[in-house]
Design a protein around this motif. Sequence first.
Motif, PDB file in Angstrom:
ATOM      1  N   ARG A 161       0.829  -1.204   0.000  1.00 34.29           N
ATOM      2  CA  ARG A 161       0.000   0.000   0.000  1.00 34.29           C
ATOM      3  C   ARG A 161       0.861   1.250   0.000  1.00 34.29           C
ATOM      4  O   ARG A 161       0.605   2.189  -0.770  1.00 34.29           O
ATOM      5  CB  ARG A 161      -0.917  -0.004   1.222  1.00 34.29           C
ATOM      6  N   TYR A 162       1.880   1.254   0.839  1.00 36.15           N
ATOM      7  CA  TYR A 162       2.714   2.451   0.944  1.00 36.15           C
ATOM      8  C   TYR A 162       3.464   2.722  -0.353  1.00 36.15           C
ATOM      9  O   TYR A 162       3.400   3.830  -0.917  1.00 36.15           O
ATOM     10  CB  TYR A 162       3.697   2.298   2.100  1.00 36.15           C
ATOM     11  N   LEU A 163       4.178   1.720  -0.852  1.00 36.21           N
ATOM     12  CA  LEU A 163       5.028   1.945  -2.025  1.00 36.21           C
ATOM     13  C   LEU A 163       4.205   2.179  -3.289  1.00 36.21           C
ATOM     14  O   LEU A 163       4.579   2.998  -4.133  1.00 36.21           O
ATOM     15  CB  LEU A 163       5.975   0.764  -2.214  1.00 36.21           C
ATOM     16  N   SER A 164       3.092   1.481  -3.444  1.00 38.29           N
ATOM     17  CA  SER A 164       2.256   1.721  -4.624  1.00 38.29           C
ATOM     18  C   SER A 164       1.646   3.115  -4.585  1.00 38.29           C
ATOM     19  O   SER A 164       1.597   3.816  -5.616  1.00 38.29           O
ATOM     20  CB  SER A 164       1.157   0.666  -4.711  1.00 38.29           C
ATOM     21  N   THR A 165       1.198   3.550  -3.405  1.00 36.25           N
ATOM     22  CA  THR A 165       0.619   4.889  -3.283  1.00 36.25           C
ATOM     23  C   THR A 165       1.676   5.963  -3.510  1.00 36.25           C
ATOM     24  O   THR A 165       1.445   6.940  -4.246  1.00 36.25           O
ATOM     25  CB  THR A 165      -0.009   5.071  -1.891  1.00 36.25           C
ATOM     26  N   ILE A 166       2.854   5.786  -2.894  1.00 35.95           N
ATOM     27  CA  ILE A 166       3.920   6.772  -3.051  1.00 35.95           C
ATOM     28  C   ILE A 166       4.398   6.828  -4.505  1.00 35.95           C
ATOM     29  O   ILE A 166       4.697   7.914  -5.037  1.00 35.95           O
ATOM     30  CB  ILE A 166       5.085   6.436  -2.103  1.00 35.95           C
ATOM     31  N   THR A 167       4.473   5.682  -5.161  1.00 38.22           N
ATOM     32  CA  THR A 167       4.899   5.672  -6.560  1.00 38.22           C
ATOM     33  C   THR A 167       3.919   6.433  -7.437  1.00 38.22           C
ATOM     34  O   THR A 167       4.317   7.215  -8.317  1.00 38.22           O
ATOM     35  CB  THR A 167       5.042   4.229  -7.051  1.00 38.22           C
ATOM     36  N   LEU A 168       2.629   6.225  -7.216  1.00 37.90           N
ATOM     37  CA  LEU A 168       1.619   6.953  -7.987  1.00 37.90           C
ATOM     38  C   LEU A 168       1.697   8.455  -7.713  1.00 37.90           C
ATOM     39  O   LEU A 168       1.642   9.270  -8.650  1.00 37.90           O
ATOM     40  CB  LEU A 168       0.226   6.415  -7.650  1.00 37.90           C
TER      41      LEU A 168
END
Length: 377
Positions: free
Chosen positions: A213-220
Amino acid sequence: MSERSEQSPAQKSWPVVGIFLIMFISGLAFSRDFVLPVLLALLLALVFRPVRTGLNRVGIPHALAAFAITGTLLVGLFSSAYVLSGPVERWIEDAPRIMARVERKIDALRDSVDAVAEAADRIDEMARRAESGSSDSTPRLEVEAQESSSIVTKVLTTTPVIVGQLMFTLVLLYFLLASGDLFYRRVVQITPNFRDKRRAMQIATDIERRLSRYLSTITLINALLGISVGVMAWLIGLPDPILFGLMAFGFNFIPYVGAIAGTVITFLIGFISFDQVSFAFLGAGLYFMLTSIEGQLVTPLAVGRSLKLNPVVVFLSVAFWAWLWSVVGMIIAVPVLVVLRVFCEHIPALENLGQFLISADQGAIRDAEAEEREFRV
């Protein structure tokens, strides 16, 4: 005498813990070239495991799904390198002309500073005549320019090492994803009793869920920030807007330091590119404004309360991993904190450490919930 000699087990264990931490940190620093790609592969495996699971549900086997994920990452890395190669090569070729332009602008600034210094000297001279005092202050501005050949040499020597570590990371990521649920099965097998098995599975599942959740959200969010910065650079006339967008995308994975570094680089490039210094300040100000909106409004709303961390702890973690593993260490600083926080939530002995990791507002919420539970009891 007997009271001093009798120490609790916790007091006796502190020297052992201290020696272990020193040896552990020294080992991390010594084995950086091996441990760093392994850690990156493990983090990426946790992030992309839900993607691999989704591909498995539509009938794609583990090996083929792992190949698709690692192949996509490889294509993305090569595409980014190809896009960056043109502007970087052009900047290196134009380095002598750029340095000459910088020297001319610095000479102009130096003339302005000398004019101000001359006026200050006249004022001081008038003051000395009036008050019989003495003052001598002449500001000097010294600028040292490094030759572009040293930069090229450094890039050529470090590129093979970086490429080798990236390939090792991707290969290990492929095997981790292709192994399926082997890791979870081994965790269940090595734990001694059902309670420990359940806790280990909860920790592994929680780490996977939160990191994904964290890395996918931050990447977006970083991708949207990169697009915004690229459009901003194009509107005000900065060279290579795509390069600015990629810079903002990559730098924003580093908390605090990335925004400051991007702002400084934007100012320097604007100082070189524009005839007026005010446009350089404009570009740097807009870059800082966009990163501030992202950091203060967008990311807190998108990430959610469950992933909020203490800003002081985050800053110290970034500084520590930067000292230990340089730039890549700064990128993995927050994911490591997320993993550590999950362990603190599931292991009672680490509960006090977990209190230092959470943000102030979440700590207040937890205290209120604890008081409510005590009141009900």
